[in-house]
Design an enzyme around this catalytic site. Structure first.
Site, PDB file in Angstrom:
ATOM      1  CB  SER A 245      -0.006  -8.011  -1.187  1.00 20.50           C
ATOM      2  OG  SER A 245      -0.921  -8.813  -0.455  1.00 20.50           O
TER       3      SER A 245
ATOM      4  CD  GLU B  91     -10.263   3.788   0.374  1.00 22.39           C
ATOM      5  OE1 GLU B  91     -10.134   5.009   0.180  1.00 22.39           O
ATOM      6  OE2 GLU B  91      -9.516   2.940  -0.157  1.00 22.39           O
TER       7      GLU B  91
ATOM      8  CE  LYS C  48      -4.083  -2.097   0.245  1.00 20.02           C
ATOM      9  NZ  LYS C  48      -5.087  -2.019  -0.829  1.00 20.02           N
TER      10      LYS C  48
HETATM   11  C1  LIG Z   1      -1.729  -6.995   2.468  1.00 17.74           C
HETATM   12  C2  LIG Z   1      -2.858  -6.681   1.569  1.00 17.74           C
HETATM   13  N1  LIG Z   1      -2.952  -7.318   0.397  1.00 17.74           N
HETATM   14  C3  LIG Z   1      -3.960  -7.073  -0.455  1.00 17.74           C
HETATM   15  C4  LIG Z   1      -4.947  -6.171  -0.157  1.00 17.74           C
HETATM   16  C5  LIG Z   1      -6.065  -5.999  -1.116  1.00 17.74           C
HETATM   17  O1  LIG Z   1      -6.035  -4.813  -1.811  1.00 17.74           O
HETATM   18  P1  LIG Z   1      -5.602  -4.753  -3.318  1.00 17.74           P
HETATM   19  O2  LIG Z   1      -6.447  -5.738  -4.055  1.00 17.74           O
HETATM   20  O3  LIG Z   1      -5.880  -3.356  -3.722  1.00 17.74           O
HETATM   21  O4  LIG Z   1      -4.180  -5.080  -3.417  1.00 17.74           O
HETATM   22  C6  LIG Z   1      -4.886  -5.464   1.054  1.00 17.74           C
HETATM   23  C7  LIG Z   1      -5.915  -4.473   1.400  1.00 17.74           C
HETATM   24  O5  LIG Z   1      -6.061  -3.989   2.461  1.00 17.74           O
HETATM   25  C8  LIG Z   1      -3.808  -5.730   1.925  1.00 17.74           C
HETATM   26  O6  LIG Z   1      -3.720  -5.105   3.102  1.00 17.74           O
END
Ligand SMILES: Cc1ncc(COP(=O)(O)O)c(C=O)c1O
Lengths: 410, 276
Positions: A389, A122, A100
């Site tokens: 992620s 948000e 993020k």
């Molecule tokens: C670690 C992590 N991965 C994935 C996501 C999902 O979001 P996005 O699909 O935008 O990557 C989030 C959302 O809060 C997250 O915290």
């Protein structure tokens, strides 16, 4: 809907001037916001052309975030699954613990250029809220974060982190008190405070230019992977895999590879209790095209066009929509969209802990769950890159509850 | 396009020397029967043009009063088909009062915009206000509405500058809805002097009547706004009256209809005084 057999020559050129990826995207906002969206579009286009903007961002990436993030060969996970070689893109090692921050840094620099003085956001899991509060602290902006009341409860550690960073968290009780409701409330704030406020949307969704802009800021993930895998293996991977909430970490990994037709690309939605129940968040697998939060995209909705509440064990995937570019990539067939249940994600979570000594976010665990299904069916010389992620510290309470070990806080 | 009941009614109000009172209620709030009763009672109480809200799960431009009204309607099982039923039932008794459906795009999109505008027209709808379809997307709904003989009424806001105004007005018909504050419904305090300047500015660009809404709560405000505007829009104050009239379980009482019509009467007086 586009016929998947008529795959366009190029699927990476979108969006067009009106913000459309095929029929998806656009700028479906109220008139009050429209001039702001147009200003933002102009400011972003300018920044994109400005080497100074990129230089500042690159410096922050290196010295503040700790990029590039490693592409790590998960040797024991690979051995355990007995098939394709698995590489983890370690976005969880970024400052603040997820991908993020990539987006937040880009947008805060833009907010600064635009002369805005107040930031709103948000958040679902709280990772985007934490990343936003972080960049606000770093650049001296007041920060207000809208977060569903349900999420405030299940992601308490992140609420505290935001507070430590000077962010004010507004719990949102409307609806089911999750991400969709938080986004409604952030939009209501923005429409009220048009002069001074910049809205940092946390995923690749919303009115144009957000889906494009967030994708661009997240594409560093895929760009790095391309270099790193060439260095490690001398070739591109056979498969990419990422989880989908709104779709930002996924599009960041996928986009630089869209024209590499030999690279298979798989996005993983949250199937919650299962797609045969009404407790899931798989908008691409079980939704229909509609218009919400400024864009046309696949949405979970009833036959009358009312938006349904999603469910996922992971707060960050608990959103009934999806970024519009993913809707386009689904219809064109370029990306395959599958899903993983709460249970599968929990199993993947534990497996990564035990085989690699890495505690993944529950969101990312959905992507790992798909790898667990696929890797054993692939050859040993094939390569999968999966986007890790985020890190799972924020989720240990949730996981312990689900594993029947009670809350750690008790 | 052909004249609609909206054009006729604004002309009539002008001839009678008063600002038109545009009243908003949410269809199905607090339940279908009571909502229909309120709907039918509005013209006699003094509403000139009726905005009927199509409930949507995610009313992003709405403040708490209309959010709650929407939730009451949806909790009672309200659907778009029932909104059309209400319009048809109303039209059996009143063929003159203009009806505008107001809401968000998704419940329209899912029915197919072309089918929706045709159905709406056949039910007796005269105009549409759809918050989240800006002029940049006129091809989606505004033009099909116009082709079907339904006015598409656009919002102009304090952020709509001189350069943008012609774009906003281009395919607007019926009237122009000036949003008096930056913000959501049911909150901000309206500044009558600022509104007067904005209305004058819009009138330099269009022959259409201009109605002003967001933040009008009292007869005095209606009077002040109506001095310069051709119409005054009220909504949150009416749905709040519905809410306040409900019993402990959120059900309508014998006070519910009168709670709305009493407020309407006062506001209608304000609209008359405005041009006196
Ligand atoms: C670690 C992590 N991965 C994935 C996501 C999902 O979001 P996005 O699909 O935008 O990557 C989030 C959302 O809060 C997250 O915290």
């Amino acid at each position: 809907m586009t016929d998947p057999t008529s795959l366009p020559n190029s699927v990476s050129q979108g969006p067009d001037d009106r913000g459309f990826f095929g029929i998806y995207g656009g700028r479906f906002v109220s008139e009050t916001l429209m001039p702001l969206i147009l200003d933002l579009d102009a400011a972003y286009r300018q920044a994109k052309e400005d080497p100074a903007f990129h230089a500042e961002l690159a410096d922050l990436h290196k010295n503040y975030v700790g990029r590039q993030s490693p592409l790590y060969f998960a040797e024991r996970l690979t051995e355990h699954l007995g098939g394709a070689k698995i590489y983890l893109k370690r976005e969880e090692l970024n400052h603040t613990g997820s991908h993020k921050i990539n987006n937040c840094l880009g947008q805060i620099l833009l907010a600064k250029r635009m002369g805005k003085t107040r930031i709103i956001a948000e958040t679902g899991a709280g990772q985007h809220g934490v990343a936003t509060a972080t960049v606000c602290a770093r650049f001296g902006f007041p920060c207000e974060v809208y977060m569903g009341a349900t999420d405030v409860e299940r992601q308490a550690p992140n609420v505290f982190r935001m507070n430590l960073l000077g962010g004010v968290v507004h719990p949102v009780t409307a609806g089911a008190g999750t991400l969709k409701d938080a986004m409604n409330e952030a939009l209501r704030d923005w429409v009220t405070n048009v002069e001074d406020t910049y809205y940092i949307i946390g995923t690749a969704a919303g009115p144009h230019p957000y889906p494009m802009m967030v994708r661009d800021f997240q594409s560093i993930i895929g760009q790095e992977v391309k270099e790193q895998i060439m260095a490690a293996e001398g070739r591109l991977p056979d498969m990419l895999c990422a989880c989908l909430g709104g779709g930002s970490n996924a599009i960041g990994l996928f986009h630089p590879f869209l024209e590499d037709k030999d690279v298979q690309i798989v996005g993983v939605e949250a199937a919650g209790y299962g797609l045969d129940t009404d407790k899931h968040c798989a908008s691409l697998n079980a939704g229909k095209p509609g218009v919400l939060h400024g864009n046309r995209t696949y949405l979970l909705q009833d036959p009358d066009g009312q938006i349904l509440e999603g469910h996922s064990i992971s707060a960050g995937l608990d959103y009934p929509g999806i970024g519009p570019e993913h809707s386009y990539l689904r219809d064109t067939g370029r990306v395959e969209y599958v899903s993983a249940t709460d249970t599968e994600a929990l199993e993947a979570f534990q497996l990564l802990c035990l085989t690699e000594g890495i505690i993944p976010a529950l969101e990312s665990s959905h992507a790992i769950a798909e790898v667990i299904k696929r890797a054993p069916t692939m050859d040993k010389d094939q390569i999968i890159v999966v986007n890790l992620s985020g890190r799972g510290d924020k989720d240990v309470n949730t996981v312990s509850k689900f594993l029947g070990k009670g809350s750690l806080a008790e | 396009m052909e004249k609609t009941r909206i054009d006729t009614r604004f002309a009539a109000c002008k001839a009678e020397n008063r600002a038109a009172l545009v009243g908003f209620i949410t269809a199905g709030d607090p339940d279908l029967d009571t909502s229909l009763e309120i709907f039918k009672a509005l013209p006699k109480a003094g509403v000139d043009v009726i905005e009927l809200g199509m409930p949507f799960s995610d009313p992003m431009a709405e403040g708490v009063p209309i959010q709650l009204a929407t939730q009451r309607a949806l909790a009672g099982g309200h659907t778009m088909a029932k909104t059309f039923d209400m319009v048809r039932a109303f039209r059996k008794e009143d063929n003159e009062t203009p009806i505008i459906l107001m809401g968000y795009y998704n419940p329209i999109y899912i029915r197919d915009p072309k089918v929706f505008v045709k159905d709406a027209r056949e039910a007796g709808v005269d105009g549409l206000i759809v918050v989240d379809v800006p002029p940049e997307h006129d091809d989606e709904l505004c033009l099909p509405a116009r082709d079907a003989g339904v006015n598409f009424i656009r919002l102009a806001t304090p952020t709509t500058d001189e350069k943008r105004l012609p774009k906003v007005l281009a395919n607007t018909s019926g009237f122009v809805y000036y949003v008096s504050v930056t913000g959501i419904t049911g909150t901000g305090a309206l500044d009558a002097d600022k509104v007067a300047i904005a209305v004058k500015r819009i009138k330099e660009h269009t022959e259409l009547p201009v109605a002003v809404g967001f933040g009008v709560k009292t007869p005095e405000q209606a009077e002040a706004v109506g001095r310069n505007a051709d119409g005054v829009v009220v909504g949150s104050v009416l749905v709040n009256a519905i809410r306040d009239s409900l019993d402990g379980e959120g059900k309508a009482t014998e006070k519910t209809v009168a709670a709305v019509t009493d407020i309407v009467k006062g506001l209608a007086e304000g609209c008359k005084r405005a041009k006196a």
